[in-house]
Design an enzyme around this catalytic site. Structure first.
Site, PDB file in Angstrom:
ATOM      1  CG  HIS A 101      -0.390  -0.166   2.536  1.00 53.95           C
ATOM      2  ND1 HIS A 101       0.092  -1.368   2.987  1.00 53.95           N
ATOM      3  CD2 HIS A 101      -0.211   0.705   3.556  1.00 53.95           C
ATOM      4  CE1 HIS A 101       0.534  -1.232   4.239  1.00 53.95           C
ATOM      5  NE2 HIS A 101       0.375   0.015   4.600  1.00 53.95           N
ATOM      6  CG  HIS A 103       0.971   5.225   4.156  1.00 54.19           C
ATOM      7  ND1 HIS A 103       0.019   5.039   5.126  1.00 54.19           N
ATOM      8  CD2 HIS A 103       1.818   4.167   4.257  1.00 54.19           C
ATOM      9  CE1 HIS A 103       0.285   3.919   5.789  1.00 54.19           C
ATOM     10  NE2 HIS A 103       1.370   3.365   5.286  1.00 54.19           N
TER      11      HIS A 103
END
Lengths: 140, 140
Positions: A101, A103
């Protein structure tokens, strides 16, 4: 392509709700529910991939191409002049959910977020040695 | 495609030396001379682009596709089990050189680098409002 014990796979499958921001065939973006700044957003590939060094080129390309407009939209929504894009790979780097992922963290002047930058200088010869080692690894 | 007062453009042009790690037609990777951890590497597109939200898709794709193997090679060179990929966009986010760059920062367990993660919770209704605003921006 999903992992049964992965919270992000469950979000992708719709088994856990999220504050959804964007979705296409390849990626999903949603608000981080433990934000470090208002608007803090996560962008993930839908397929379960642990870390960026395990990410197939086509999936990384599909993920990366969403970043510019998504980051701009997130920052604009909170009137932020700046933002960090951060991808932690491995638990020692602060990765908590082991599904790749990115951010997107909106930033404001003197907001006190991420003030730490503990830089140092290499001793004589160290940088050359590092370059050589990394180069050898790249050729593997 | 170069900016005369940009230190990274000068490095690309060979007017300032660097500890070069990788180069192709599109990108250059070199050691950060003020590392926050041993092996800290920068990856940049050769063209001058200020921030990721101004990056043309083809250049971002060429840059992103180098990341997996480069990150793996950097981490392996310093026996790091983990690493951060960090892209600061805008001075309020800690961007110092205004030429798009990705930090690859090797990390070890309990190394004391980037310990800060000041997360909070949104008050009722705030997350929905943010989602809506970001969605509107995405449609612009």
């Amino acid at each position: 392509m999903t992992q049964t014990d992965c919270i992000f796979c469950k979000i992708v499958a719709g088994h856990i709700p999220c504050y959804k921001i964007f979705e296409n065939d390849h990626v999903l973006a949603f608000l981080d529910i433990g934000p470090v700044s208002t608007g803090h957003t996560l962008l993930i590939p839908k397929n379960h991939i642990d870390r960026i060094d395990q990410c197939p080129p086509n999936i990384l390309a599909e993920t990366a191409k969403v970043l510019p407009q998504l980051a701009r939209s997130v920052a604009a929504a909170v009137d932020a002049p700046a933002y960090n894009i951060l991808c932690n790979n491995g638990s020692a780097a602060g990765q908590v959910v082991m599904h790749l992922h990115f951010h997107i963290i909106p930033r404001h002047e003197r907001d006190g977020v991420f003030t730490q930058w503990p830089s140092f200088k290499y001793p004589e010869g160290k940088a050359d040695m590092l370059c050589q080692k990394i180069n050898e690894n790249l050729k593997k």
